[in-house]
Design a protein around this motif. Structure first.
Motif, short mmCIF file in Angstrom:
data_model
loop_
_atom_site.label_atom_id
_atom_site.label_comp_id
_atom_site.label_asym_id
_atom_site.label_seq_id
_atom_site.Cartn_x
_atom_site.Cartn_y
_atom_site.Cartn_z
N GLU A 40 4.39 -7.14 -7.98
CA GLU A 40 4.32 -7.39 -6.54
C GLU A 40 5.68 -7.79 -5.99
O GLU A 40 6.07 -7.36 -4.90
CB GLU A 40 3.29 -8.49 -6.25
CG GLU A 40 1.86 -8.07 -6.49
CD GLU A 40 0.87 -9.22 -6.39
OE1 GLU A 40 1.30 -10.38 -6.18
OE2 GLU A 40 -0.33 -8.96 -6.53
N LEU A 41 6.40 -8.62 -6.73
CA LEU A 41 7.73 -9.04 -6.31
C LEU A 41 8.67 -7.85 -6.25
O LEU A 41 9.45 -7.71 -5.30
CB LEU A 41 8.28 -10.11 -7.27
CG LEU A 41 9.68 -10.63 -6.98
CD1 LEU A 41 9.76 -11.26 -5.60
CD2 LEU A 41 10.09 -11.63 -8.05
N SER A 42 8.60 -6.98 -7.23
CA SER A 42 9.44 -5.79 -7.24
C SER A 42 9.14 -4.91 -6.03
O SER A 42 10.05 -4.42 -5.36
CB SER A 42 9.21 -5.01 -8.53
OG SER A 42 9.98 -3.83 -8.54
N ALA A 43 7.86 -4.73 -5.73
CA ALA A 43 7.47 -3.93 -4.56
C ALA A 43 7.95 -4.59 -3.28
O ALA A 43 8.46 -3.90 -2.37
CB ALA A 43 5.95 -3.75 -4.54
N ALA A 44 7.83 -5.91 -3.20
CA ALA A 44 8.30 -6.63 -2.01
C ALA A 44 9.81 -6.50 -1.85
O ALA A 44 10.32 -6.33 -0.74
CB ALA A 44 7.89 -8.10 -2.09
N ARG A 45 10.52 -6.56 -2.97
CA ARG A 45 11.98 -6.39 -2.91
C ARG A 45 12.35 -4.99 -2.44
O ARG A 45 13.28 -4.81 -1.64
CB ARG A 45 12.61 -6.66 -4.28
CG ARG A 45 12.70 -8.13 -4.60
CD ARG A 45 13.35 -8.37 -5.95
NE ARG A 45 13.56 -9.79 -6.17
CZ ARG A 45 13.60 -10.35 -7.35
NH1 ARG A 45 13.46 -9.62 -8.45
NH2 ARG A 45 13.79 -11.63 -7.47
N ASN A 46 11.62 -3.99 -2.93
CA ASN A 46 11.88 -2.61 -2.49
C ASN A 46 11.60 -2.46 -1.00
O ASN A 46 12.37 -1.81 -0.28
CB ASN A 46 11.05 -1.62 -3.30
CG ASN A 46 11.54 -1.48 -4.72
OD1 ASN A 46 12.70 -1.78 -5.03
ND2 ASN A 46 10.66 -1.05 -5.61
N ASP A 47 10.51 -3.05 -0.53
CA ASP A 47 10.19 -3.01 0.91
C ASP A 47 11.28 -3.70 1.72
O ASP A 47 11.71 -3.20 2.76
CB ASP A 47 8.85 -3.68 1.19
CG ASP A 47 7.67 -2.86 0.72
OD1 ASP A 47 7.85 -1.67 0.39
OD2 ASP A 47 6.54 -3.42 0.67
N HIS A 48 11.73 -4.84 1.23
CA HIS A 48 12.78 -5.58 1.93
C HIS A 48 14.07 -4.77 1.98
O HIS A 48 14.73 -4.70 3.02
CB HIS A 48 13.02 -6.93 1.23
CG HIS A 48 14.07 -7.76 1.90
ND1 HIS A 48 15.36 -7.80 1.43
CD2 HIS A 48 14.02 -8.55 3.00
CE1 HIS A 48 16.07 -8.60 2.22
NE2 HIS A 48 15.27 -9.06 3.17
#
Length: 94
Positions: A40-48
């Motif tokens: 989830e953190l990786s996905a959030a970082r990619n979104d950011h």
């Protein structure tokens, strides 16, 4: 050693064994949760990262449009000044 003491020790051992098994299961679940959170953190970082890239593009576009608008305003102001300085023409003269 008396039988009562043996039963008590056996009971304590069984309780400790169940607790150990429960702790192992909790540890496994914690590992699964940790992996899920990392994903989830990786996905959030990619979104950011994607949002920041889009924001940078929008900032560049805003800067470009601001400069372009400033040039247009200057040109319109110059045209207005020229119109004000030129003598009034009758509609037939145009």
């Amino acid at each position: 050693m008396k039988a009562v003491s043996l039963y008590r020790l056996q009971g304590q051992f069984e309780i400790a064994a169940r607790q150990t098994e429960r702790l192992r299961e909790d540890e496994k679940m914690a590992g699964v949760t940790e992996q899920r959170r990392k994903a989830e953190l990786s996905a959030a970082r990619n979104d950011h990262r994607a949002s920041m890239k889009a924001l940078t593009k929008l900032d560049g576009l805003l800067e470009y449009l601001t400069k372009r608008t400033a040039r247009r305003r200057l040109a319109l102001a110059e045209l207005s000044e020229e119109d004000e300085r030129s003598p009034l023409r009758l509609p037939t003269e145009r």
